[in-house]
Design a protein around this motif. Structure first.
Motif, short mmCIF file in Angstrom:
data_model
loop_
_atom_site.label_atom_id
_atom_site.label_comp_id
_atom_site.label_asym_id
_atom_site.label_seq_id
_atom_site.Cartn_x
_atom_site.Cartn_y
_atom_site.Cartn_z
N SER A 357 0.82 -1.22 0.00
CA SER A 357 0.00 0.00 0.00
C SER A 357 0.85 1.27 0.00
N GLU A 358 2.17 1.11 -0.10
CA GLU A 358 3.08 2.26 -0.06
C GLU A 358 3.90 2.33 -1.34
N PRO A 359 4.52 3.48 -1.60
CA PRO A 359 5.30 3.63 -2.84
C PRO A 359 6.56 2.76 -2.86
N VAL A 360 7.05 2.51 -4.06
CA VAL A 360 8.40 1.99 -4.25
C VAL A 360 9.30 3.21 -4.41
N LEU A 361 10.38 3.26 -3.64
CA LEU A 361 11.29 4.40 -3.71
C LEU A 361 12.33 4.17 -4.80
N PRO A 397 -9.21 -12.35 6.92
CA PRO A 397 -8.20 -11.74 6.05
C PRO A 397 -8.82 -10.82 5.00
N GLU A 398 -10.01 -11.20 4.49
CA GLU A 398 -10.68 -10.37 3.47
C GLU A 398 -10.97 -8.98 4.01
N GLU A 399 -11.44 -8.93 5.25
CA GLU A 399 -11.78 -7.64 5.86
C GLU A 399 -10.52 -6.83 6.14
N GLN A 400 -9.48 -7.50 6.62
CA GLN A 400 -8.23 -6.82 6.92
C GLN A 400 -7.60 -6.26 5.64
N LEU A 401 -7.64 -7.05 4.57
CA LEU A 401 -7.09 -6.60 3.29
C LEU A 401 -7.83 -5.37 2.79
N LYS A 402 -9.15 -5.39 2.87
CA LYS A 402 -9.96 -4.26 2.40
C LYS A 402 -9.64 -3.00 3.18
N THR A 403 -9.44 -3.15 4.49
CA THR A 403 -9.14 -2.00 5.35
C THR A 403 -7.77 -1.42 5.04
N GLU A 404 -6.78 -2.29 4.86
CA GLU A 404 -5.40 -1.83 4.74
C GLU A 404 -5.00 -1.42 3.32
N THR A 405 -5.78 -1.82 2.31
CA THR A 405 -5.40 -1.52 0.92
C THR A 405 -6.55 -0.86 0.16
N LYS A 406 -7.30 -0.03 0.86
CA LYS A 406 -8.47 0.60 0.26
C LYS A 406 -8.11 1.32 -1.05
N GLY A 407 -8.86 1.00 -2.10
CA GLY A 407 -8.67 1.65 -3.39
C GLY A 407 -7.61 1.01 -4.25
N LEU A 408 -6.94 -0.02 -3.75
CA LEU A 408 -5.88 -0.67 -4.52
C LEU A 408 -6.37 -1.99 -5.10
N ASP A 409 -5.76 -2.39 -6.20
CA ASP A 409 -6.10 -3.63 -6.88
C ASP A 409 -5.07 -4.69 -6.49
N VAL A 410 -5.37 -5.43 -5.42
CA VAL A 410 -4.42 -6.42 -4.90
C VAL A 410 -4.93 -7.83 -5.23
N GLU A 421 1.40 -10.90 4.52
CA GLU A 421 1.97 -9.92 3.59
C GLU A 421 1.20 -8.60 3.59
N LEU A 422 0.23 -8.46 4.47
CA LEU A 422 -0.50 -7.20 4.57
C LEU A 422 0.42 -6.11 5.13
N PRO A 423 0.12 -4.85 4.84
CA PRO A 423 0.99 -3.76 5.31
C PRO A 423 1.26 -3.78 6.81
N SER A 424 0.27 -4.19 7.61
CA SER A 424 0.45 -4.19 9.07
C SER A 424 1.48 -5.20 9.53
N SER A 425 1.88 -6.11 8.64
CA SER A 425 2.91 -7.09 9.00
C SER A 425 4.31 -6.50 8.93
N TYR A 426 4.43 -5.31 8.35
CA TYR A 426 5.73 -4.70 8.14
C TYR A 426 5.95 -3.50 9.06
N LYS A 427 7.19 -3.06 9.15
CA LYS A 427 7.51 -1.85 9.90
C LYS A 427 6.81 -0.65 9.28
N SER A 428 6.70 0.41 10.02
CA SER A 428 6.11 1.65 9.52
C SER A 428 6.93 2.15 8.34
N ALA A 429 6.29 2.27 7.18
CA ALA A 429 6.99 2.75 5.98
C ALA A 429 7.51 4.16 6.19
#
Length: 471
Positions: A357-361, A397-410, A421-429
């Motif tokens: 859900s975050e940019p690639v730098l 997982p469906e609900e968590q994915l929808k919450t964490e990646t709103k508006g994205l095509d995952v 692999e959801l964003p919440s599994s990673y450190k703060s970007a």
């Protein structure tokens, strides 16, 4: 047996009694002894003649004292989870630094443990003298990222085309659906002692055009600088690299047992100037070529499937590899080289993905000495995949994915939603980006904001399918 005894034959037991170590050389020694005996030589004369053939005792190399070689920390904590993570990273890195070949080390802002204590962490860099450590580049040799500028393409059309041509999940492509593998590259594999392996040669053909599972992905986004669409792939050397890693570890263990049995198994090394070390270094370079060709194949197939004409530059860099600089070997485990021309095909810019859900730098390295010339490879984790699933509790997982990646095509191509692999599994970007700036590890040129991505998903382990197949 004593030397004044008259013998009619000399056996292996006699050689052992004289101090010879059993091995492949024994038949030749026995043949020479028998020949001399037949010529009338005494036992004392035969023993003296064979004395020069006895292997010399190799002095054992001890571990370095704890703390003798310090390492740089380019990471800070902003929460109890991060404090716990850093403590574990510090513990494992302190043990790594006792390895006799090590001369310096560093950890990046995305650092996290990756195995038992004494295993190089993700986000770790270790420099060694005359030593290549297979365990320090890991089984996913040359895990890397590639980005292609696709111009004014429709991002959905690109993602559709990419999903149609790529391959996620275990194993390779079936016959009739395989990508072409360079015959010249395969010939080079066959000329290398490590890569001339039937399993590697077969996998090099079957796995071309595949991405595997876990955190490997195919990402589509848009450049903030230009507004152009870009595609990013993330994967390593697949089956060929995994087999090379195993073969490399086998050779390293033989050297470890002979030279430094106190060294942890995961930190065994191959002397770089040995025949095996020279061959292994060459094998790494060939696996690097194969991995880059794999990325290129997926990118080019996507361009052709989507019928794109306005294609721009392509950037590629690895982050699980060994890099030679001067007379030192730099092992990056989830760390990206940040100096110009680290390889002949280096462009001066590298990529740092964060999460789906975050940019690639897109960055330019600063060659910071306190990072041994490296920058982070991504966002990293503060805790394990299983711990993340536990913290999700009963949330589907469906609900968590929808919450964490709103508006994205995952999309999860080969299995269900992989919650780990959801964003919440990673450190703060945001925190990782800020630390990149604060520690002066890289200069950010551009952000590729996400449209969507494809991953393998929650795929059953390969060994589970193998078990079922045996029934």
């Amino acid at each position: 047996m004593t030397d004044d005894v008259t013998l009619t034959t000399i056996t292996g037991e006699d050689l052992i009694a004289w101090g010879h170590i059993p091995g492949a050389q024994f038949p030749a020694l026995l043949e020479r002894a028998a020949l001399k005996l037949a010529e009338g030589a005494s036992v004392q004369e035969i023993r003296a003649a064979l004395e020069v053939e006895k292997p010399q005792k190799v002095p054992k190399i001890p571990l370095l004292a704890a703390g003798a070689i310090p390492f740089h920390e380019n990471i800070r904590a902003a929460s109890p989870d991060e404090e716990d993570n850093i403590a574990k990273v510090r513990e494992t890195m302190t043990a790594v630094m006792r390895t006799p070949t090590v001369v310096s080390g560093a950890v990046m802002p995305d650092a996290c443990p990756a195995g038992p204590t004494g295993t190089i962490p993700v986000g770790g860099v270790v420099a060694t003298k005359n030593a290549i450590h297979p365990g320090m580049h890991s089984a996913d040799i040359c895990c890397s990222v590639m980005m292609t500028d696709l111009g004014d393409a429709d991002p959905k059309a690109v993602l559709d085309a990419a999903q149609a041509v790529t391959h996620f999940g275990p194993g390779g492509r079936r016959n009739g659906a395989r990508f072409t593998t360079s015959l010249k590259l395969l010939d080079a594999f066959r000329e290398n002692w490590f890569l001339n392996n039937p399993k590697i040669i077969r996998m090099a053909q079957e796995h071309m055009g595949t991405q595997g599972d876990g955190n490997h992905f195919l990402f589509v986004g848009r450049s903030r600088n230009s507004g152009r669409v870009a595609m990013v792939t993330h994967h390593g050397s697949r089956g060929p690299g995994a087999v090379l890693y195993k073969l490399g570890m086998d050779v390293a263990h033989k050297f470890r047992k002979r030279h430094s049995p106190q060294t942890l198994k995961q930190n065994a090394w191959i002397p770089a100037d040995s025949e095996e070390g020279i061959a292994y270094w060459e094998a790494l370079q060939l696996i690097r070529k194969w991995t880059k060709a794999n990325h290129n194949a997926i990118h080019q197939a996507t361009v052709e499937m989507a019928r794109l004409g306005d294609v721009g530059e392509r950037i590629w860099n690895e982050h699980n590899f060994v890099f030679k600089r001067g007379d030192l070997y730099f092992h990056g485990k989830g760390a990206t080289p940040a100096w110009d021309h680290y390889a002949a095909d280096a462009s001066g810019r590298t990529l740092i993905p964060l999460n789906m859900s975050e940019p690639v730098l897109v960055v330019r390295g600063t060659d910071a000495s306190h990072a041994l010339g490296f920058s982070p490879h991504g966002a990293g984790r503060n805790f394990s995949r299983s711990e993340h699933r536990r913290r999700m509790g009963d949330i589907p997982p469906e609900e968590q994915l929808k919450t964490e990646t709103k508006g994205l095509d995952v999309r999860f191509h080969a299995g269900g939603i992989d919650a780990s692999e959801l964003p919440s599994s990673y450190k703060s970007a945001a925190s990782v980006v800020q630390q990149i700036k604060d520690y002066g590890l890289a200069e950010i040129d551009d952000y590729i904001d996400p449209y969507g991505c494809v991953m393998a998903g929650d795929v059953p382990p390969f060994w589970l399918n193998r078990k079922k197949g045996r029934r």
